[in-house]
Design an enzyme around this catalytic site. Structure first.
Site, PDB file in Angstrom:
ATOM      1  N   LYS A  37       7.968  59.692  19.052  1.00  9.42           N
ATOM      2  CA  LYS A  37       8.268  59.330  20.318  1.00  9.42           C
ATOM      3  C   LYS A  37       9.751  59.505  20.273  1.00  9.42           C
ATOM      4  O   LYS A  37      10.356  60.086  21.331  1.00  9.42           O
ATOM      5  CB  LYS A  37       7.869  57.912  20.720  1.00  9.42           C
ATOM      6  CG  LYS A  37       8.627  57.520  21.952  1.00  9.42           C
ATOM      7  CD  LYS A  37       7.990  56.073  22.489  1.00  9.42           C
ATOM      8  CE  LYS A  37       8.587  55.008  21.499  1.00  9.42           C
ATOM      9  NZ  LYS A  37       9.734  54.460  22.117  1.00  9.42           N
ATOM     10  N   ASN A  38      10.368  58.845  19.280  1.00  8.49           N
ATOM     11  CA  ASN A  38      11.832  58.735  19.310  1.00  8.49           C
ATOM     12  C   ASN A  38      12.830  59.974  18.982  1.00  8.49           C
ATOM     13  O   ASN A  38      13.916  59.921  18.892  1.00  8.49           O
ATOM     14  CB  ASN A  38      12.404  57.357  18.624  1.00  8.49           C
ATOM     15  CG  ASN A  38      12.038  56.304  19.367  1.00  8.49           C
ATOM     16  OD1 ASN A  38      11.635  56.044  20.648  1.00  8.49           O
ATOM     17  ND2 ASN A  38      11.963  54.962  18.692  1.00  8.49           N
ATOM     18  N   CYS A 132      15.977  44.570  28.946  1.00  4.69           N
ATOM     19  CA  CYS A 132      14.528  44.497  28.733  1.00  4.69           C
ATOM     20  C   CYS A 132      14.250  43.366  27.722  1.00  4.69           C
ATOM     21  O   CYS A 132      14.999  42.518  27.446  1.00  4.69           O
ATOM     22  CB  CYS A 132      14.304  45.932  27.994  1.00  4.69           C
ATOM     23  SG  CYS A 132      14.599  46.047  26.150  1.00  4.69           S
ATOM     24  N   ARG A 137      20.620  45.171  25.793  1.00  3.51           N
ATOM     25  CA  ARG A 137      20.580  46.678  25.632  1.00  3.51           C
ATOM     26  C   ARG A 137      21.725  47.193  26.386  1.00  3.51           C
ATOM     27  O   ARG A 137      21.621  48.124  27.107  1.00  3.51           O
ATOM     28  CB  ARG A 137      19.198  47.374  26.024  1.00  3.51           C
ATOM     29  CG  ARG A 137      18.001  46.651  25.482  1.00  3.51           C
ATOM     30  CD  ARG A 137      17.824  47.018  23.881  1.00  3.51           C
ATOM     31  NE  ARG A 137      17.454  48.179  23.516  1.00  3.51           N
ATOM     32  CZ  ARG A 137      16.346  48.806  23.552  1.00  3.51           C
ATOM     33  NH1 ARG A 137      15.189  48.187  24.037  1.00  3.51           N
ATOM     34  NH2 ARG A 137      16.201  50.063  23.279  1.00  3.51           N
ATOM     35  N   ASP A 321      11.815  48.311  14.304  1.00  2.00           N
ATOM     36  CA  ASP A 321      10.580  48.626  15.054  1.00  2.00           C
ATOM     37  C   ASP A 321       9.263  48.375  14.253  1.00  2.00           C
ATOM     38  O   ASP A 321       8.370  48.444  14.650  1.00  2.00           O
ATOM     39  CB  ASP A 321      10.725  50.334  15.102  1.00  2.00           C
ATOM     40  CG  ASP A 321      11.511  50.562  16.386  1.00  2.00           C
ATOM     41  OD1 ASP A 321      11.868  51.790  16.711  1.00  2.00           O
ATOM     42  OD2 ASP A 321      12.209  49.588  17.012  1.00  2.00           O
ATOM     43  N   VAL A 343      19.250  43.556  14.263  1.00  5.60           N
ATOM     44  CA  VAL A 343      19.553  44.397  15.315  1.00  5.60           C
ATOM     45  C   VAL A 343      19.545  44.099  16.777  1.00  5.60           C
ATOM     46  O   VAL A 343      20.507  44.551  17.389  1.00  5.60           O
ATOM     47  CB  VAL A 343      18.694  45.861  14.991  1.00  5.60           C
ATOM     48  CG1 VAL A 343      18.966  46.823  15.949  1.00  5.60           C
ATOM     49  CG2 VAL A 343      18.683  46.591  13.701  1.00  5.60           C
ATOM     50  N   ARG A 413       2.930  53.155  25.899  1.00  3.81           N
ATOM     51  CA  ARG A 413       4.066  53.973  25.907  1.00  3.81           C
ATOM     52  C   ARG A 413       4.417  54.504  24.583  1.00  3.81           C
ATOM     53  O   ARG A 413       5.166  55.672  24.362  1.00  3.81           O
ATOM     54  CB  ARG A 413       5.252  52.953  25.954  1.00  3.81           C
ATOM     55  CG  ARG A 413       5.162  52.360  27.498  1.00  3.81           C
ATOM     56  CD  ARG A 413       6.290  51.397  27.772  1.00  3.81           C
ATOM     57  NE  ARG A 413       7.469  52.263  27.542  1.00  3.81           N
ATOM     58  CZ  ARG A 413       8.879  51.882  27.785  1.00  3.81           C
ATOM     59  NH1 ARG A 413       8.841  50.451  28.355  1.00  3.81           N
ATOM     60  NH2 ARG A 413       9.942  52.589  27.482  1.00  3.81           N
TER      61      ARG A 413
HETATM   62  C1  EPZ Z   1      16.561  53.327  19.582  1.00  2.00           C
HETATM   63  O1  EPZ Z   1      17.205  52.335  20.682  1.00  2.00           O
HETATM   64  C2  EPZ Z   1      15.289  53.343  19.974  1.00  2.00           C
HETATM   65  N1  EPZ Z   1      14.660  54.034  20.902  1.00  2.00           N
HETATM   66  C3  EPZ Z   1      14.814  51.853  19.850  1.00  2.00           C
HETATM   67  O2  EPZ Z   1      13.155  51.976  19.418  1.00  2.00           O
HETATM   68  C4  EPZ Z   1      15.146  51.218  18.271  1.00  2.00           C
HETATM   69  O3  EPZ Z   1      14.479  50.094  18.237  1.00  2.00           O
HETATM   70  C5  EPZ Z   1      16.618  51.376  18.297  1.00  2.00           C
HETATM   71  O4  EPZ Z   1      17.020  52.636  18.347  1.00  2.00           O
HETATM   72  C6  EPZ Z   1      17.198  50.695  16.924  1.00  2.00           C
HETATM   73  O5  EPZ Z   1      16.439  51.499  15.873  1.00  2.00           O
HETATM   74  C7  EPZ Z   1      14.812  55.426  21.178  1.00  2.00           C
HETATM   75  O6  EPZ Z   1      15.252  55.859  20.141  1.00  2.00           O
HETATM   76  C8  EPZ Z   1      14.446  55.892  22.547  1.00  2.00           C
HETATM   77  P1  EPZ Z   1      20.664  51.165  19.380  1.00  2.00           P
HETATM   78  P2  EPZ Z   1      18.692  52.344  21.228  1.00  2.00           P
HETATM   79  O7  EPZ Z   1      21.423  51.828  20.772  1.00  2.00           O
HETATM   80  O8  EPZ Z   1      19.268  53.496  20.885  1.00  2.00           O
HETATM   81  C9  EPZ Z   1      23.446  47.497  20.538  1.00  2.00           C
HETATM   82  C10 EPZ Z   1      10.960  51.671  20.114  1.00  2.00           C
HETATM   83  O9  EPZ Z   1      10.054  50.659  19.984  1.00  2.00           O
HETATM   84  N2  EPZ Z   1      24.264  48.652  21.594  1.00  2.00           N
HETATM   85  O10 EPZ Z   1      20.485  51.879  18.138  1.00  2.00           O
HETATM   86  O11 EPZ Z   1      18.714  51.729  22.601  1.00  2.00           O
HETATM   87  C11 EPZ Z   1      22.158  46.998  20.957  1.00  2.00           C
HETATM   88  O12 EPZ Z   1      22.183  46.039  22.010  1.00  2.00           O
HETATM   89  C12 EPZ Z   1      12.249  51.542  20.744  1.00  2.00           C
HETATM   90  O13 EPZ Z   1      10.532  52.788  20.088  1.00  2.00           O
HETATM   91  C13 EPZ Z   1      25.365  48.193  22.180  1.00  2.00           C
HETATM   92  O14 EPZ Z   1      25.891  47.067  21.883  1.00  2.00           O
HETATM   93  O15 EPZ Z   1      19.184  51.167  20.195  1.00  2.00           O
HETATM   94  C14 EPZ Z   1      21.536  46.946  19.748  1.00  2.00           C
HETATM   95  O16 EPZ Z   1      21.718  45.392  19.456  1.00  2.00           O
HETATM   96  C15 EPZ Z   1      12.648  50.013  21.150  1.00  2.00           C
HETATM   97  N3  EPZ Z   1      26.040  49.056  22.921  1.00  2.00           N
HETATM   98  C16 EPZ Z   1      22.131  47.970  18.829  1.00  2.00           C
HETATM   99  O17 EPZ Z   1      23.207  48.203  19.347  1.00  2.00           O
HETATM  100  C17 EPZ Z   1      25.549  50.414  23.248  1.00  2.00           C
HETATM  101  O18 EPZ Z   1      26.385  51.024  23.642  1.00  2.00           O
HETATM  102  C18 EPZ Z   1      21.445  49.267  18.184  1.00  2.00           C
HETATM  103  O19 EPZ Z   1      20.888  49.530  19.632  1.00  2.00           O
HETATM  104  C19 EPZ Z   1      24.449  50.652  22.493  1.00  2.00           C
HETATM  105  C20 EPZ Z   1      23.863  49.821  21.631  1.00  2.00           C
END
Ligand code: EPZ
Length: 453
Positions: A37-38, A132, A137, A321, A343, A413
């Site tokens: 998916k990702n 969420c 996020r 995840d 994370v 999803r």
């Molecule tokens: C991706 O989400 C995945 N989703 C998530 O999978 C996964 O849990 C996550 O990466 C971590 O591996 C997709 O790829 C579609 P991040 P993402 O940006 O990109 C902070 C699932 O279950 N952050 O790596 O949204 C954030 O709050 C989903 O399939 C900022 O502060 O995660 C978090 O604490 C859930 N500012 C950390 O970084 C930003 O601009 C990592 O988030 C962006 C992120």
């Protein structure tokens, strides 16, 4: 404009929104992993970068893929599904650069259209994703990086309004590792003037898969999979054909299903090399793991798992995840396991639901102390987010008695045909509707209740 055929999932049509699981069955069998998916979501967004068709294989039939397809279609991308697992996206006719709130609130990964729209069309109006269940996020790192590439970005009435005549190559250092932030900037940089370097970039396999697809479209990306990614901008990209990599989190989830039920599960069509951190922990819990080039065989030999300690970190560390799944495993393990979530700030929504099933879990800051019990009891529980619901399903498989997992739209999803796959492994699971039965009006002659009675 030809009407595009939006892919649908069989789950999407059914009003069935809960699982009824009879636990205590030792799983045994083999299943095939679906496409990731990702990886599919950013690669679908990459179709916006060219006016030629992008043909994708091994695309999972998931709610989130349907949502992404609808979002792109609303922009004018022609999406067709020649057969199950194959999707073609043709962004020749894009007529709007808006990702509206009603779509983005359904799926935060919609933010992935921001970089491609800005790079190809010089504009993008994308609704802020909002928080969420697992945390605030924010997307600040996406926006700062695009500004470093010359974009003008304002946030107005809940929308990110981004403009750029032509993005310029830049040196971007991410404060935190962000998967979709890395993906958004990598896509934007493919059409920028000059070269872009992304430091402290995400190393997830899905980032590498996106980079390989983009290079197949004519991009020049080096270093994907390391912390430093260099993208040499070019004037245009062309279409290509690409096969999405297998889903490592789906694979890990089914392996835990084998471990938690003391059974034996083999996952085919997968990539063992993407799961080293997870496989190490499964072996530490007492599982016997055998690997092939594209398969993993886990055998628990009928034994109760041993508790393991988990610290989630960005790839190649232990994936966040898979955290909920290991809380469930520890809940029935021998000993006590500490699960630390580094994370996301609120990714323990599954804990109180597992406590309803008798799990002995204490939350101390961002650590769940899980004291293994030799059994859980079936109970009605509520899914809150995709991976929490996976954890609840795993707990239900191990529990004695019947568990009802409500709001399973969360799980549809991210887990393609989960009911069929678990049934193939011997699980006793079925879908049911949560809505109350329509009142029986057959005995209309029932006297009306007396007022004040
Ligand atoms: C991706 O989400 C995945 N989703 C998530 O999978 C996964 O849990 C996550 O990466 C971590 O591996 C997709 O790829 C579609 P991040 P993402 O940006 O990109 C902070 C699932 O279950 N952050 O790596 O949204 C954030 O709050 C989903 O399939 C900022 O502060 O995660 C978090 O604490 C859930 N500012 C950390 O970084 C930003 O601009 C990592 O988030 C962006 C992120």
């Amino acid at each position: 404009m030809q009407p595009s055929t939006i892919p649908t999932t069989d789950e999407q049509d059914s009003p069935l929104d809960k699982f009824i699981i009879e636990g205590g069955v030792r799983l045994n069998g083999e299943i095939r992993a679906s496409g990731a998916k990702n990886a599919a979501l950013p690669i679908l967004a990459a179709s916006l970068l060219t006016d030629e068709p992008l043909r994708l294989h091994n695309v999972p039939q998931l709610e989130d893929v349907v949502t992404a397809s609808v979002l792109l279609s609303q922009m004018g991308v022609r999406i067709t599904q020649p057969d199950e697992g194959t999707l073609e996206a043709d962004a020749r006719g894009v007529h709007t650069c808006v990702a509206p709130y009603d779509m983005v609130k359904k799926m935060r990964a919609s933010i992935l259209v921001l970089g491609p729209l800005l790079a190809r069309f010089g504009e993008a109006d994308v609704s802020l994703p909002g928080g969420c269940a697992i945390g605030a996020r924010p997307v600040d790192l996406h926006l700062r990086g695009l500004e470093a590439m010359g974009a003008t970005i304002t946030v107005d009435e809940g929308y990110i309004k981004a403009r750029a005549s032509r993005l310029q190559g830049a040196h971007v250092l991410f404060d935190k590792v962000t998967v979709t932030g890395t993906e958004n900037l990598m896509m934007a940089a493919t059409l920028a003037q000059g070269s872009t370097v992304l430091e402290n970039a995400a190393r997830e396999p899905e980032v590498v898969d996106l980079a390989m697809c983009l290079n197949g479209m004519g991009a020049r990306i080096e270093g994907a999979g390391t912390g430093t990614i260099t993208i040499h901008g070019t004037s245009r990209l062309h279409g290509t054909e690409y096969r999405v990599l297998p889903d490592r989190i789906e694979t890990g989830t089914y392996l835990v299903a084998g471990a938690i039920t003391r059974g034996r599960v083999r996952v085919l069509d997968t990539r063992p090399d993407l799961l080293e951190a997870v496989l190490t922990k499964l072996e530490a819990s007492g599982a016997q793991v055998q690997l092939g080039p594209d398969w993993i065989d886990l055998d628990m030999l009928g034994r109760r798992p041993r508790a393991v300690n988990i610290h989630t970190t960005p790839y190649p560390g232990f994936p966040t995840d898979m955290q909920a799944q290991f809380v469930a495993l520890n809940a029935i393990a021998e000993g006590t396991g500490a699960v630390t979530e580094n994370v996301f700030e609120n990714r323990f929504m599954h804990v109180q639901e597992m406590q309803r099933m008798g799990a002995d879990i204490q939350l101390e800051g961002n650590t769940a102390i899980v004291r293994g019990r030799d059994g859980l009891n079936g109970a009605p529980v509520m899914a809150t987010d995709l991976r929490a619901s996976a954890g609840l399903v795993l707990a239900a498989l191990a529990a004695s008695g019947v568990t009802e997992v409500l709001r399973v739209y969360h799980i549809h999803r991210g887990y393609e045909h989960i009911e069929k796959k678990l049934t193939a492994l011997g699980a006793r699971i079925r879908s049911a509707s949560e809505s109350p039965p329509t009142p029986d009006r057959s005995n209309q002659n029932v006297p009306a209740a007396r007022s004040g009675a």
